[in-house]
Design an enzyme around this catalytic site. Sequence first.
Site, PDB file in Angstrom:
ATOM      1  NE  ARG A   8      -2.233   4.160   8.730  1.00  0.00           N
ATOM      2  CZ  ARG A   8      -0.728   4.149   8.936  1.00  0.00           C
ATOM      3  NH1 ARG A   8      -0.755   5.951   8.473  1.00  0.00           N
ATOM      4  NH2 ARG A   8      -0.537   3.875   9.650  1.00  0.00           N
ATOM      5  CD  GLU A 188       2.194  11.101  -0.597  1.00  0.00           C
ATOM      6  OE1 GLU A 188       1.373  12.415   0.497  1.00  0.00           O
ATOM      7  OE2 GLU A 188       3.568  11.752  -1.572  1.00  0.00           O
ATOM      8  CG  HIS A 189      -0.578   8.270  -4.357  1.00  0.00           C
ATOM      9  ND1 HIS A 189      -1.382   9.429  -3.862  1.00  0.00           N
ATOM     10  CD2 HIS A 189       0.609   9.298  -4.700  1.00  0.00           C
ATOM     11  CE1 HIS A 189      -1.621  10.440  -3.773  1.00  0.00           C
ATOM     12  NE2 HIS A 189      -0.098  10.435  -4.164  1.00  0.00           N
ATOM     13  NE  ARG A 190      -3.052   1.383   0.315  1.00  0.00           N
ATOM     14  CZ  ARG A 190      -3.650   2.571   1.379  1.00  0.00           C
ATOM     15  NH1 ARG A 190      -2.861   3.520   1.452  1.00  0.00           N
ATOM     16  NH2 ARG A 190      -4.523   2.397   2.282  1.00  0.00           N
ATOM     17  CG  LEU A 191       2.322   4.324  -5.869  1.00  0.00           C
ATOM     18  CD1 LEU A 191       2.788   5.535  -6.953  1.00  0.00           C
ATOM     19  CD2 LEU A 191       2.521   2.968  -6.695  1.00  0.00           C
TER      20      LEU A 191
END
Length: 214
Positions: A8, A188-191
Amino acid sequence: MKLSDMRREYAMDALKRSDLADNPVDQFNLWLEQAIKAELTDPTAMTVATVDEHGQPFQRIVLLKNVDDDGFVFYTNLGSRKAQHLECNQKISLHFPWHPMERQVHITGHVEKLTAVENMKYFTSRPKESQLAAWASKQSSRISARSVLEGKYMELKAKFAEGKIPVPTFWGGYRVKVDTIEFWQGGEHRLHDRFVYSKQDTSTTDWDISRLAP
């Protein structure tokens, strides 16, 4: 769905250096207060990690009972597995998984035992049922059936039906003296945003704050 397909996005919030308090305990208390106000289940529940004499790590869930500039406090049976580990190796790790807020806090440090006065003060503040449970359970020992534990509890309940319940000699607390505290906010975006407080010199009250790559 395969486990490898489960994912997610984390987009609830962000964490910037300018958001952080100078003192990590102040930052922790802010996040803890927000977790409580958000009505998270067991916001004071933390994973406590210790290591045995063979280098094998163990984890379990324990409740945080106090936190201030002196450290993070929890209580346990002093004959338990975690207590035995800490007798040989005082290093410890704590982890608060506040998933609904997409936050985590990770702490490393070492423990010091609380004084008898501190133990008594907290023990006498507990509900009577919790006091009896501390006496009834020889934590981490093998038992043949739950009925053995329940029988011991009822025996003690009858024994201490009148008067105060004394503090068990095999029960007490630890204070975790902090070496590092990391605050993790999902991004977001695993950042993800990660900041770690560390103290290079134990003689100072100043903390170094560094951003870590996610």
